[in-house]
Design an enzyme around this catalytic site. Structure first.
Site, PDB file in Angstrom:
ATOM      1  N   PRO A 114      39.911  39.283  36.775  1.00 56.03           N
ATOM      2  CA  PRO A 114      41.338  39.024  36.245  1.00 56.03           C
ATOM      3  C   PRO A 114      41.707  37.981  35.324  1.00 56.03           C
ATOM      4  O   PRO A 114      42.653  37.663  34.975  1.00 56.03           O
ATOM      5  CB  PRO A 114      41.994  38.617  37.802  1.00 56.03           C
ATOM      6  CG  PRO A 114      40.955  37.829  38.453  1.00 56.03           C
ATOM      7  CD  PRO A 114      39.716  38.528  38.083  1.00 56.03           C
ATOM      8  N   ASP A 155      37.053  44.087  29.852  1.00 56.14           N
ATOM      9  CA  ASP A 155      36.879  44.628  31.185  1.00 56.14           C
ATOM     10  C   ASP A 155      37.135  46.080  30.975  1.00 56.14           C
ATOM     11  O   ASP A 155      37.848  46.557  30.291  1.00 56.14           O
ATOM     12  CB  ASP A 155      38.050  44.238  32.331  1.00 56.14           C
ATOM     13  CG  ASP A 155      37.698  44.305  33.434  1.00 56.14           C
ATOM     14  OD1 ASP A 155      37.139  43.516  33.972  1.00 56.14           O
ATOM     15  OD2 ASP A 155      38.058  45.333  34.083  1.00 56.14           O
ATOM     16  N   CYS A 190      28.872  36.922  42.786  1.00 57.05           N
ATOM     17  CA  CYS A 190      29.584  36.156  43.900  1.00 57.05           C
ATOM     18  C   CYS A 190      28.839  36.861  45.130  1.00 57.05           C
ATOM     19  O   CYS A 190      29.357  37.075  46.207  1.00 57.05           O
ATOM     20  CB  CYS A 190      31.041  36.350  44.015  1.00 57.05           C
ATOM     21  SG  CYS A 190      31.538  38.187  43.845  1.00 57.05           S
TER      22      CYS A 190
END
Length: 838
Positions: free
Chosen positions: A196, A225, A341
């Site tokens: 984002p 993106d 992550c």
């Protein structure tokens, strides 16, 4: 955080829109705990939080040895606790020092009692490893901050400062990758999977912070993106930065175009070979890839329910392809961050190891252990196992033949078939040499029967200990994996033969762009065939991680504090469902009817990017605001998103570097699919008064900080009393100004857009630029807003949040009399010294 390039789950978006808690819940059984049928359902709660237990997760990570046995209980205990909130202060914000002072001298003390009650030593504190106390950690979770009445003032502070761009709410570990990228102000930076946009915002901060005061950086950031809707979040997030050095694109990262200008074709088309750049290459690349996201368990506990080892296995190939494409776009000598992550070595070390094997000596894994010494991190693993449906596998030779399409040789530490290494170089049926490093195609992998008695664990011979793994229980954060790679020399020819990327994909894209009648499907077919030569998983676009809640909240709530002025059309926000296109009224030919689908070159649904060349428009703006070309050139730096420049609604300003990329993009047939570019500088005033003014284009509040030093006309210096009155009332009649002389100065302005600057008390009624020769004197303390001079009034053209933020700055710093009035109500804030505090 490994979120870019994937589709967010629809249920997650809906949950955020409906303001549901970020906790997966399930209905509680109506039966009693003891199994009796005598329970009274209405006396029991309808919902209960999910139990944060997943035996598969625990078995997997115990076997992988990501933490020592004695740490396991603490590791799991922290994983089951909510993630503390974290945020970062914009280093380029006008009130950066003041906000840090408020945090240090106000909230650190005022929230201390609440922290002690919750069993914490400190309520908030700066992250010790982040430079200049710019990043902060709160010992309260986001839910606690939103729901706790005692923390309400702190919550409102965070919301407002986030909306106006002074702070960014971002997970602490997500702030780490840009710090290791070593970005300079003249660097071209690619954020491959950017939405984002928190890290993109961070990269822009670094570029601007490193540039000379009052000047635009020579570098730029391209934020990409794959998801169209997530691009809206990205645009909204970066819009707060007010930068002209950004391009937002919408491509699959593994097929991001290199925009290589073919000299022979350029000469055929009459394109000059002396263009500033003839290929889009980057000094720095941030490759934060799609991942399983189990490092975000604390923020998104629904992952406990969904997690399985197959999530990481399924993304492994895509992660390799994304990273390799990033390296192919990187300049020699440049650096790339590969990050996820996820704690899974199949997504982390295995990918890095495969990159190093494929690139050979052309890419080096850097040792950055001396950087950010206060950041606690662990070295990368040298050995790990692969989990498949059949159980644990220590070596590729043990993979059953029918599973070799999903379990790849690159997932293992050695990346080789250890059964018989000579078989890996035998020629296949087509006569091509097929080494183990080409293990992305099942058909090309030699089939070797597994030998049950050979169970020795593989150990990688690559320096994977140079990777970094941040674990949750080390610093009370989420988990993250980071590797810093440097391109030492051009990638070997074997890379292009293996991947079909680089020159091959660039040439495919160029060929497609040069054939006006070519259908998108035919191109997709050609590029798909290239990708199929890599892996069955190469076209996976899985969204396995969790959306950044702060970004989603801000997009949804963007208009909540804005006051609509139908006559003057104040600044608008981008919402999640809004198309990345100009407004309907921008195209006069479609007024009263359905608007045609916009086209940007061959890209359907995207407004074109067009350089504004209308001399009447440009000269009108220059003359009206007194802008000199030698000081702030407009020619060649203004773009619009509408082919019909006579009815352009918004004009964007682009920096020199962005201008050069746009020129290259036009020369190669518009290979870049651009969602947003540059900084909105001027906006057409479509109200009745706008049509009667000499210049219908007003200065946007976003573009004002950049253009302010170069304006010599339409500037009004205003004392504090009237400046505050403008912010409070949004519109003031000339006769209602506190200072009568100011009314005359406002009347002297030409009708149309103007800039109101807070006076420092030395020249309350000064009017800059009557001769059109003297520019505005701007320094770090200058406070200005964009306004509209009407027939008999002055109206503010800024968002309600911007006005509120300035009023709060004044309230915090302005001394009060016993009666509660502001000292210096005659307009003096207290002289130059007081102005510095404002």
């Amino acid at each position: 955080m490994g979120r870019g390039g994937r589709h967010r789950g629809r249920s997650q978006r809906k949950d955020f829109k409906e303001s549901r808690e970020n906790v997966w819940k399930r209905p509680k059984s109506e039966a009693s705990v003891d199994g009796s049928d005598n329970a009274v359902p209405e006396q029991k709660p309808t919902w209960e939080p999910i139990v944060t237990v997943n035996p598969n997760f625990e078995e997997y990570y115990k076997e992988q040895g990501v933490v020592k046995a004695q740490e396991w209980d603490l590791f799991m205990e922290i994983l089951r606790k909510p993630l503390p909130a974290a945020f970062r202060v914009n280093s380029n914000g006008q009130f950066c020092d003041e906000i840090i002072s408020i945090l240090e001298n106000d909230f650190m003390k005022s929230l201390q009692a609440e922290a002690i009650e919750g069993g914490e030593l400190e309520a908030i504190k700066p992250l010790p490893w982040y430079p200049k106390n710019l990043a902060w950690h709160s010992n309260f979770s986001r839910k606690e901050i939103r729901k706790n009445q005692t923390l309400e003032r702190f919550h409102e502070f965070l919301k407002l400062e986030n909306e106006v761009g002074n702070i960014t709410r971002q997970e602490a570990v997500s702030m780490v990758p840009p710090l290791f990228l070593d970005v300079h102000s003249d660097h071209f930076v690619l954020d491959m999977c950017a939405a984002p946009g928190s890290k993109t915002f961070q990269l822009l901060e670094i570029i601007h912070e490193a540039s000379e005061p009052g000047s635009l950086p020579n570098g730029l950031v391209v934020a990409n993106d794959v998801d169209f809707k997530r691009s809206n979040l990205l645009i909204h997030q970066t819009k707060r930065m007010c930068t002209s050095n950004l391009i937002v694109t919408n491509h699959e990262g593994q097929q991001f175009p290199g925009c290589r200008l073919n000299k022979s074709r350029a000469s055929e088309k009459g394109i000059s070979e002396n263009m500033p750049i003839n290929q889009l290459a980057f000094d720095r690349v941030l490759c934060d890839v799609p991942c399983s996201g189990d490092g975000t368990l604390r923020k998104a506990p629904d992952i406990w329910r969904k997690w399985n080892s197959g999530m990481g296995n399924g993304l492994h190939s895509l992660q390799i392809i994304l990273a390799m494409r990033g390296l192919s776009l990187l300049k020699v000598g440049g650096k790339m961050i590969y990050s996820t992550c996820s704690m899974n070595p199949v997504e982390d070390e295995a990918v890095v190891a495969e990159i190093l094997r494929r690139c050979g000596d052309s890419v080096e894994l850097l040792d950055v252990s001396d950087k950010l010494p206060e950041l606690i991190r662990r070295p990368g693993l040298k050995k790990w196992k692969v989990r498949d449906k059949g159980g644990w596998i220590t070596s590729y030779k043990d993979v059953p033949q029918n599973r070799r399409g999903g379990v790849l040789v690159s997932m293992f530490p050695s990346g080789k078939n250890l059964k018989d290494s000579t078989e890996t170089t035998q020629k296949n049926e087509n006569g091509d040499v097929n080494g183990c490093e080409d293990g992305l195609k099942e058909a090309d992998v030699p089939v070797v029967d597994a030998t049950p008695d050979e169970q020795a664990e593989e150990v990688s011979d690559l320096p994977l200990e140079r990777c970094m793994r941040i674990m949750p229980h080390d610093q009370n954060t989420g988990a993250f994996f980071i590797a810093v790679l440097q391109k030492i020399s051009p990638l070997p020819d074997s890379y292009f033969n293996t991947y079909g990327s680089g020159e091959l994909i660039d040439s495919l894209l160029t060929e497609f762009q040069e054939k006006p009648n070519t259908k998108r499907n035919s191109t997709a077919k050609s590029t798909d065939s290239t990708e199929k030569s890599l892996s069955k998983e190469s076209v996976v676009t899985v969204d396995a991680a969790v959306p950044d809640e702060s970004a989603v909240e801000k997009v949804i709530e963007a208009d909540s504090n804005n006051e609509k002025d139908d006559s003057l059309e104040p600044e608008k926000k981008i919402t999640e469902g809004e198309s990345i296109t100009e407004d309907k009224e921008a195209n006069s030919s479609n007024v009263g009817g359905k608007r045609k689908v916009p086209m940007q070159g061959k890209w359907k649904g995207f407004d074109p990017v067009v350089f504004v060349k209308d001399e009447t428009v440009i000269n009108g703006i220059k003359e009206f605001y007194g802008i000199k070309d030698e000081a702030f050139p407009l020619h060649g730096h203004l773009v619009a998103r509408n082919n019909d420049t006579s009815s352009v609604k918004r004009i964007y300003y682009v920096s020199k570097s962005v201008k050069e990329v746009l020129q290259l993009n036009f020369a190669v047939g518009q290979q870049l699919k651009i969602a947003s570019v540059g900084l909105k500088m001027f906006e057409r005033q479509s109200a009745k008064e706008g049509s009667s003014t000499l210049c219908p284009f007003r200065i946007s509040s976003e573009g004002l900080p950049v253009i302010l030093p170069y304006i010599t006309k339409q500037v009004l210096y205003t004392p504090m009393a009237d400046f505050k009155l403008l912010l409070q009332d949004k519109s003031i009649k000339f006769l209602d100004f506190v200072n009568p002389q100011l009314a005359q100065k406002a009347t002297d302005l030409v009708m149309g857009s103007c800039v109101v600057i807070l006076s420092d008390g030395c020249d309350f009624y000064g009017f800059a630029g009557t001769s059109g020769e003297e520019p505005v004197k701007v320094d770090a303390s200058t406070i200005a807003i964009s306004c509209w001079r009407g027939k008999a009034s002055l109206a503010v053209m800024a968002t309600a949040a911007d006005c509120q933020e300035l009023l709060e700055r004044f309230a915090e710093k302005t001394p009060k009399t016993e009666g509660g009035s502001v000292n210096g109500s005659n307009g003096d804030l207290g002289g130059p010294q007081a102005m510095e505090t404002a």
